[in-house]
Design a protein around this motif. Structure first.
Motif, PDB file in Angstrom:
ATOM      1  N   LEU A 181       3.226   8.659  46.943  1.00  0.00           N
ATOM      2  CA  LEU A 181       3.990   7.549  47.529  1.00  0.00           C
ATOM      3  C   LEU A 181       3.014   6.554  48.168  1.00  0.00           C
ATOM      4  CD1 LEU A 181       6.879   9.535  49.270  1.00  0.00           C
ATOM      5  CD2 LEU A 181       7.145   7.957  47.372  1.00  0.00           C
ATOM      6  N   PRO A 182       2.623   5.512  47.415  1.00  0.00           N
ATOM      7  CA  PRO A 182       1.630   4.564  47.945  1.00  0.00           C
ATOM      8  C   PRO A 182       2.070   3.936  49.262  1.00  0.00           C
ATOM      9  CG  PRO A 182       2.098   4.125  45.622  1.00  0.00           C
ATOM     10  CD  PRO A 182       3.064   5.174  46.055  1.00  0.00           C
ATOM     11  N   GLU A 183       3.380   3.680  49.406  1.00  0.00           N
ATOM     12  CA  GLU A 183       3.882   3.038  50.629  1.00  0.00           C
ATOM     13  C   GLU A 183       3.619   3.922  51.854  1.00  0.00           C
ATOM     14  OE1 GLU A 183       7.995   0.918  51.747  1.00  0.00           O
ATOM     15  OE2 GLU A 183       7.858   1.605  49.677  1.00  0.00           O
ATOM     16  N   LEU A 184       3.814   5.233  51.664  1.00  0.00           N
ATOM     17  CA  LEU A 184       3.614   6.185  52.756  1.00  0.00           C
ATOM     18  C   LEU A 184       2.119   6.323  53.075  1.00  0.00           C
ATOM     19  CD1 LEU A 184       4.965   8.218  54.645  1.00  0.00           C
ATOM     20  CD2 LEU A 184       4.813   9.919  52.850  1.00  0.00           C
ATOM     21  N   ALA A 185       1.315   6.336  52.007  1.00  0.00           N
ATOM     22  CA  ALA A 185      -0.134   6.439  52.179  1.00  0.00           C
ATOM     23  C   ALA A 185      -0.646   5.228  52.961  1.00  0.00           C
ATOM     24  CB  ALA A 185      -0.817   6.535  50.821  1.00  0.00           C
ATOM     25  N   GLN A 186      -0.105   4.058  52.626  1.00  0.00           N
ATOM     26  CA  GLN A 186      -0.484   2.802  53.287  1.00  0.00           C
ATOM     27  C   GLN A 186      -0.144   2.868  54.781  1.00  0.00           C
ATOM     28  OE1 GLN A 186      -1.785  -0.001  52.237  1.00  0.00           O
ATOM     29  NE2 GLN A 186      -0.958  -1.673  53.481  1.00  0.00           N
ATOM     30  N   LEU A 187       1.056   3.404  55.066  1.00  0.00           N
ATOM     31  CA  LEU A 187       1.506   3.535  56.460  1.00  0.00           C
ATOM     32  C   LEU A 187       0.543   4.435  57.249  1.00  0.00           C
ATOM     33  CD1 LEU A 187       4.966   3.759  57.834  1.00  0.00           C
ATOM     34  CD2 LEU A 187       3.604   5.760  58.248  1.00  0.00           C
ATOM     35  N   ALA A 188       0.145   5.553  56.623  1.00  0.00           N
ATOM     36  CA  ALA A 188      -0.760   6.492  57.299  1.00  0.00           C
ATOM     37  C   ALA A 188      -2.136   5.858  57.524  1.00  0.00           C
ATOM     38  CB  ALA A 188      -0.889   7.765  56.472  1.00  0.00           C
ATOM     39  N   ARG A 189      -2.566   5.041  56.535  1.00  0.00           N
ATOM     40  CA  ARG A 189      -3.881   4.377  56.661  1.00  0.00           C
ATOM     41  C   ARG A 189      -3.919   3.416  57.850  1.00  0.00           C
ATOM     42  NH1 ARG A 189      -4.376   4.447  51.134  1.00  0.00           N
ATOM     43  NH2 ARG A 189      -3.284   2.466  50.914  1.00  0.00           N
ATOM     44  N   GLN A 190      -2.753   2.801  58.136  1.00  0.00           N
ATOM     45  CA  GLN A 190      -2.706   1.804  59.219  1.00  0.00           C
ATOM     46  C   GLN A 190      -2.684   2.445  60.605  1.00  0.00           C
ATOM     47  OE1 GLN A 190       0.880  -0.211  58.275  1.00  0.00           O
ATOM     48  NE2 GLN A 190      -0.041  -1.534  56.731  1.00  0.00           N
ATOM     49  N   LEU A 191      -2.393   3.751  60.651  1.00  0.00           N
ATOM     50  CA  LEU A 191      -2.143   4.394  61.947  1.00  0.00           C
ATOM     51  C   LEU A 191      -3.317   4.343  62.936  1.00  0.00           C
ATOM     52  CD1 LEU A 191       0.146   7.421  61.203  1.00  0.00           C
ATOM     53  CD2 LEU A 191       0.581   5.550  62.758  1.00  0.00           C
ATOM     54  N   PRO A 192      -4.577   4.580  62.481  1.00  0.00           N
ATOM     55  CA  PRO A 192      -5.667   4.534  63.466  1.00  0.00           C
ATOM     56  C   PRO A 192      -5.716   3.195  64.219  1.00  0.00           C
ATOM     57  CG  PRO A 192      -6.435   5.482  61.412  1.00  0.00           C
ATOM     58  CD  PRO A 192      -5.051   5.003  61.154  1.00  0.00           C
ATOM     59  N   ASP A 193      -5.379   2.091  63.543  1.00  0.00           N
ATOM     60  CA  ASP A 193      -5.401   0.780  64.223  1.00  0.00           C
ATOM     61  C   ASP A 193      -4.104   0.504  64.970  1.00  0.00           C
ATOM     62  OD1 ASP A 193      -7.873   0.270  63.212  1.00  0.00           O
ATOM     63  OD2 ASP A 193      -7.050  -0.562  61.335  1.00  0.00           O
TER      64      ASP A 193
END
Ligand code: ADP
Length: 397
Positions: free
Chosen positions: A104-116
């Motif tokens: 799920l690219p959308e979910l992966a993208q969401l997780a990538r944004q989390l540190p910031d």
């Protein structure tokens, strides 16, 4: 002199040998004891951390929400049972990335944004892999006091049922508005024509007023049916169960519909064996039978034949059926006729004053009695509606 010196040297050697042999042995014993203590401490730490992990896993698994823990590299550390069910995960996904595990690219993208971003609230996502499923995600980055990133936690709420309810409600409101608008606009049209001068023509105005009356009746039936449906669907309805004599009730319904049957020259036959008793709410049962027999007359053929029958359906039920020899319904409509506002022939239903709610009411009432509805039909060869009710036990004795 020499013997004395030799004796002294020998004593020193013995003392040295004693020190060399004896002292390291106690030293070693001490060392062994210390390392034994250290090992026990390590074992207890390991046990405690395994217990803590098991407790954490049990806690997460007891949650209705899906939980996903990511480590600092974005690899999955833990998923709970609810999440596995939501995503249909069967394999062990620990150590994989979100993209590898769920695609799920959308979910992966969401997780990538989390540190910031640190925190994401109320993010709605449609799960492509599992049809018609919706989840809402709340996610937070996990970091220590110094702000160093250690991973993330994502919590998933299943929104599917809420979305379905919302869709059903929207559909229902749209259908009701449509059903109300049609007779209302017809009534308005006739009133305007009357006001525009038609009222001076006695014959014409009588005809228009009769049409207005017909449509106001339709609105009344529709509102009555809507109230019944909403009452039934509220789940708060109390069934006033008592012993109901099937044969007698069928005769009553047949009598109530006698004039409608006569208009179409339809013969309604009561084939229910006398003395057959069910446990039901008398009024609601009449409504079920009335709707089915009325439909059989309405949609059945001119000079047709309607039969109401019943038989025991062991161990504890009774099956009642209403059969007509009309046009029947096409196979694709069989599963849908019990839906609200579903009509096989829209024009025909409207022309006969149908609300499109009769069979939905039948289904609700029967289910509220713990029974089931069914139908058998072959296009051009009529239709048989059936339902089950609880046999009245007192009738056995
Ligand atoms: P309506 O108020 O339109 O009669 P119902 O819920 O009672 O609504 O029935 C739904 C639809 O099922 C009807 O519009 C009609 O097309 C079809 N139907 C119901 N009963 C019969 C029957 N006995 N024979 C053929 N079609 C029927």
């Amino acid at each position: 002199m020499w013997p004395t010196i030799c004796l002294l040297l020998l004593a020193a050697l013995v003392a040295l040998a004693f020190f060399v042999i004896h002292k390291p042995q106690s030293f070693r014993r001490e060392l062994d004891a210390q390392s034994e203590k250290l090992l026990a401490l390590q074992r207890s730490f390991e046990q405690q951390s395994a217990e803590r992990q098991a407790q954490q896993q049990a806690l997460f698994n007891s949650m209705v929400e899906g939980v996903l823990l990511l480590d600092r590299n974005g690899q999955i550390q833990l998923v709970n049972h609810s999440l596995e069910e939501m995503f249909g995960v069967t394999a062990d996904v620990r150590g994989q990335t979100i993209l590898e595990a769920f695609r799920l690219p959308e979910l992966a993208q969401l997780a990538r944004q989390l540190p910031d971003k640190r925190l994401v609230r109320g993010y709605e996502l449609e799960l492509g892999s599992v049809e018609d499923r919706w989840v809402q995600i709340n996610a937070a980055a996990v970091s220590d006091r110094d702000g160093a990133h250690h991973g993330a936690i994502l919590v998933f709420h299943d929104l599917t049922r809420l979305k379905q309810l919302e869709n059903t409600r929207q559909e229902f409101v749209a259908n009701v508005s449509h059903e109300l608008r049609t007779p209302l606009s017809l009534i308005k049209g006739f009133v305007e024509t009357l006001l525009d001068g038609a009222k001076d023509d006695r014959e014409l105005s009588t005809r228009f007023l009769q049409t207005i009356e017909k449509h106001t009746d339709r609105l009344t039936y529709l509102i009555e049916d809507l109230l019944t449906i909403s009452h039934l669907e509220s789940g708060r309805i109390v069934m006033n169960l008592k012993t109901v004599d099937l044969h007698k009730e069928t005769s009553r319904v047949r009598d109530d519909l006698q004039s409608r049957a006569k208009e179409k020259d339809v013969k309604v036959e009561n084939q229910v064996p006398p003395g057959m008793m069910v446990r039901a709410d008398g009024e609601r049962f009449q409504q079920v039978l009335f709707n089915l027999v009325e439909n059989a007359i309405k949609y059945g053929k001119q000079a047709g034949h309607v039969i109401v029958g019943a038989r025991a359906a062991p161990p504890k039920k009774i099956e009642v059926w209403v059969q007509d020899d009309g046009p029947g319904i096409p196979p694709e409509s069989k599963d849908r006729v019990f839906e609200r506002f579903y009509r096989v022939d829209r024009a025909r239903s409207r022309e006969t004053g149908g609300t499109g709610l009769g069979l939905a009411i039948v289904k609700h009432i029967v289910q509220a009695h713990g029974g089931e509805v069914g139908l058998k039909s072959e296009l051009g060869k009529g239709i048989t509606f059936s339902f089950t009710l609880m046999q009245d036990d007192s009738a056995d004795s």
